[in-house]
Design an enzyme around this catalytic site. Sequence first.
Site, PDB file in Angstrom:
ATOM      1  CD  GLU A   1      -3.225  -0.722   2.065  1.00  0.00           C
ATOM      2  OE1 GLU A   1      -3.059   0.102   2.989  1.00  0.00           O
ATOM      3  OE2 GLU A   1      -4.265  -1.377   1.928  1.00  0.00           O
TER       4      GLU A   1
ATOM      5  CE  LYS B   1     -11.727   0.400   1.641  1.00  0.00           C
ATOM      6  NZ  LYS B   1     -11.195   1.383   2.576  1.00  0.00           N
TER       7      LYS B   1
ATOM      8  CG  HIS C   1      10.320 -28.390   2.844  1.00  0.00           C
ATOM      9  ND1 HIS C   1      11.067 -29.535   2.701  1.00  0.00           N
ATOM     10  CD2 HIS C   1      10.799 -27.767   3.954  1.00  0.00           C
ATOM     11  CE1 HIS C   1      11.949 -29.612   3.689  1.00  0.00           C
ATOM     12  NE2 HIS C   1      11.804 -28.550   4.460  1.00  0.00           N
TER      13      HIS C   1
END
Length: 490
Positions: A305, A457, A349
């Site tokens: 952000e 939004k 892994h």
Amino acid sequence: MKEIRFDFNNMFSPNIRILHGVGESELKAMSPVLEQARRHLLGLTKDRLSRICLGLEWIELPFQSKQEIARIEALAREISQKFENVIFLGIGGSFLGLKAAQDALSPPYYNDFPGLRKGRPRIYFEGNNLDPDTLGVLLKNLDPKKTFVVVISKSGETTETKAALSVVESWLKKNAGKFFGRQILAVTDPENGTLRKRVNLENGKDKLSFRSLELKKGVGGRYSELNMGLLHLAITGIDIQELFKGAEDMIGRCKSAVLFENPALMYAALQTILYRKKGKSIAILMPFSETLKSTADWYVQLLAESLGKKYARKIKKDSKAREAWEPDKKHIVNVGRTPIAARGTNDLHSIQQNNIEGENNKTITFIKVERFCQELELANTGDLLAGKKFSELLSLAEEATEWALVRNDRPNCAITLPAVNPYYWGGLILFFELACAYEGELLNVNAFNQPGVEGYKNYMYYKLKKQGLPKEVAQEIKKRPLSKNPRFII
Ligand code: PA5
């Protein structure tokens, strides 16, 4: 006392060949720019009004007064004595810092064992998704009379938090008796936003309703753990003063004009050179510690952000030479390294195969822990692991990972915490925040806003028919709706 250490040997040539690593001459050539970035940022932090207007007030959070903290601790004591469970509702910056602190600084399996909690409530985090399963199960299993709710939202507008509050409030209203509002506390903006309005309204009607704590002005969500996280820290019994001390000491180090004594500026400098000149656009943060995984998740938000920006920053000055920052709409930059949270040894892994042999477009930052709270020793069975300690094996795994990366010219660096405790964790948080702020300066973007988050939004608000939505939002959605061709769905 030992300090947090930043080891950047493996970002440099000759450990990493110059095609993929940083050369001392490159760093030297950058030093005037670095000094300018340092002076500019620190200059802005000296003026309260600039800090508030530009979103830099987070740098003052470790200096909050003892009285302010004592008030929050008294509230936390009251909650802890009366309730068995506390649900924190919030998302993004209103959630990730709290979760990171919970996992790093409270013992693992905290909710499962009363002995670990020392009489404190169980902690749950919700409102960070719209998936109905987790909150649904939680509310079916908690006793509403024994549950306290802390809702954290600066704006009060965030859909996820708002939706969760609505459901939890109805649940309390139905099951906890007429003073259910006393079981809800809002942490929100001191003046603005719908949650603040709601608190004022409730209190106007009934003094036995919602209580609240005020957020500081000029602190964006992702920089606000030492603000919106305080009640959580106090409820879980984490030493806030130690955390502040660690943060304060780190700020002191990261103000230094000597690059080789300033870890945040050095981190920002190396990452910027590797990003801009060597194509390392992916940032993997890999703590070698299970309890620091959520801190890596917090960092993902911080980096994404803060630095993932479309426009360059345009600086305007008023008559008193105070700065205001605007997006320079004529200057599209689309910058920002892509952060990924991983953890050692688990992800050796999985993601590690790609780190070693995939595209050489990443830097890997390890977080190492010198002394763990627990130690486990393997039995003496004659096996090659016989008699070894877990922490020894973990440290060896980290060293081996560095070696494997260096062998393949993959730049990496390590931050070592002498221990995971409030002092060092506070320092770690501030190290990353300052590094991000310096990187913002070097990339010339506003590291303290997040306009891109508004896109989804606004689309939701449009579909939900929110009142007062700017006309341009509706126009844009109508002009370019999301279209799906059934041919492309098989
Ligand atoms: O960093 C930020 O500012 C954001 O991630 C916010 O924290 C997030 O969107 C939640 O916002 P609010 O606290 O207003 O609910």
